[in-house]
Design an enzyme around this catalytic site. Sequence first.
Site, PDB file in Angstrom:
ATOM      1  N   ASP A 123      -9.604 -28.291 -11.036  1.00 11.47           N
ATOM      2  CA  ASP A 123     -10.874 -27.377 -11.271  1.00 11.47           C
ATOM      3  C   ASP A 123     -12.076 -27.951 -10.891  1.00 11.47           C
ATOM      4  O   ASP A 123     -12.041 -29.027 -10.760  1.00 11.47           O
ATOM      5  CB  ASP A 123     -10.844 -26.935 -12.852  1.00 11.47           C
ATOM      6  CG  ASP A 123     -11.624 -25.794 -12.858  1.00 11.47           C
ATOM      7  OD1 ASP A 123     -11.981 -25.064 -12.184  1.00 11.47           O
ATOM      8  OD2 ASP A 123     -12.110 -25.677 -14.474  1.00 11.47           O
ATOM      9  N   ASN A 170      -6.727 -15.268 -10.281  1.00  8.83           N
ATOM     10  CA  ASN A 170      -7.653 -15.622  -9.213  1.00  8.83           C
ATOM     11  C   ASN A 170      -8.030 -14.450  -8.011  1.00  8.83           C
ATOM     12  O   ASN A 170      -9.015 -14.572  -7.452  1.00  8.83           O
ATOM     13  CB  ASN A 170      -7.216 -16.796  -8.380  1.00  8.83           C
ATOM     14  CG  ASN A 170      -7.632 -18.310  -9.048  1.00  8.83           C
ATOM     15  OD1 ASN A 170      -6.915 -19.281  -8.695  1.00  8.83           O
ATOM     16  ND2 ASN A 170      -8.514 -18.300 -10.216  1.00  8.83           N
TER      17      ASN A 170
END
Length: 237
Positions: A15, A63
């Site tokens: 991330d 996503n």
Amino acid sequence: MTAPDGPRHIAIIMDGNGRWATQRGRPRLFGHHAGARRVREVVRACPDLGVKYVTIFAFSTENWKRTQVEVAGLMSLFRRYIAKEARALYDENVRVRFIGDRVRLDKKLLNLMDELESLTEDRDGVNLTIALNYGGRDEVARATKRLAEDVKNGRLSVDAIDEETLPKYLDTYVLPDPDLVIRTSGEARISNFLLWQSAYAEYEFIDTLWPDFSADELARLVKSYGKRDRRFGAVKT
């Protein structure tokens, strides 16, 4: 049960790529490209640390909610990464597998994934698993459907189903469960990643953005893991 010197299987939620790029006044995809380069360094560091398996979270089922530009850019990045890194991964004795739902991925990407898995299937060094269009809940749902089909068709008895049965239907059925899960960028969430498999994993939530993550930081986390007392619900005697 006491922890071994180090983790055999590390899973990583990579991330912070977008924030890393934004901090530098660059588009988010610039950060994703920087993050992809970081994967190679981490994989190369694993043998010296005793790490046999690495699973990285490349693209989640959630996503797809990102902008069309970013999603298209990520898919292009995945195609370029596989094509560019295939020979190096083979030469460095890395076996590559992909997990996740492939239905939504484009044909060119799927072909590249199949080719890389086939190319590296006899490699016996680090096992790199790339979670692409992956979600833990989605994985369990797909596994349950396959299990139900086997029950329906008489290949599996309902009475035979226990906590050892379902893992055989998961995408990760050939992999050991992760010992250590690392999430970069300061977020303290597991984000639907390896939900079943990580039931007894140790977690490290660190502030470093993924493009800044280094082999030295990985070594520090591996060393820290070795100091943990893992009892898996038992009482130390």
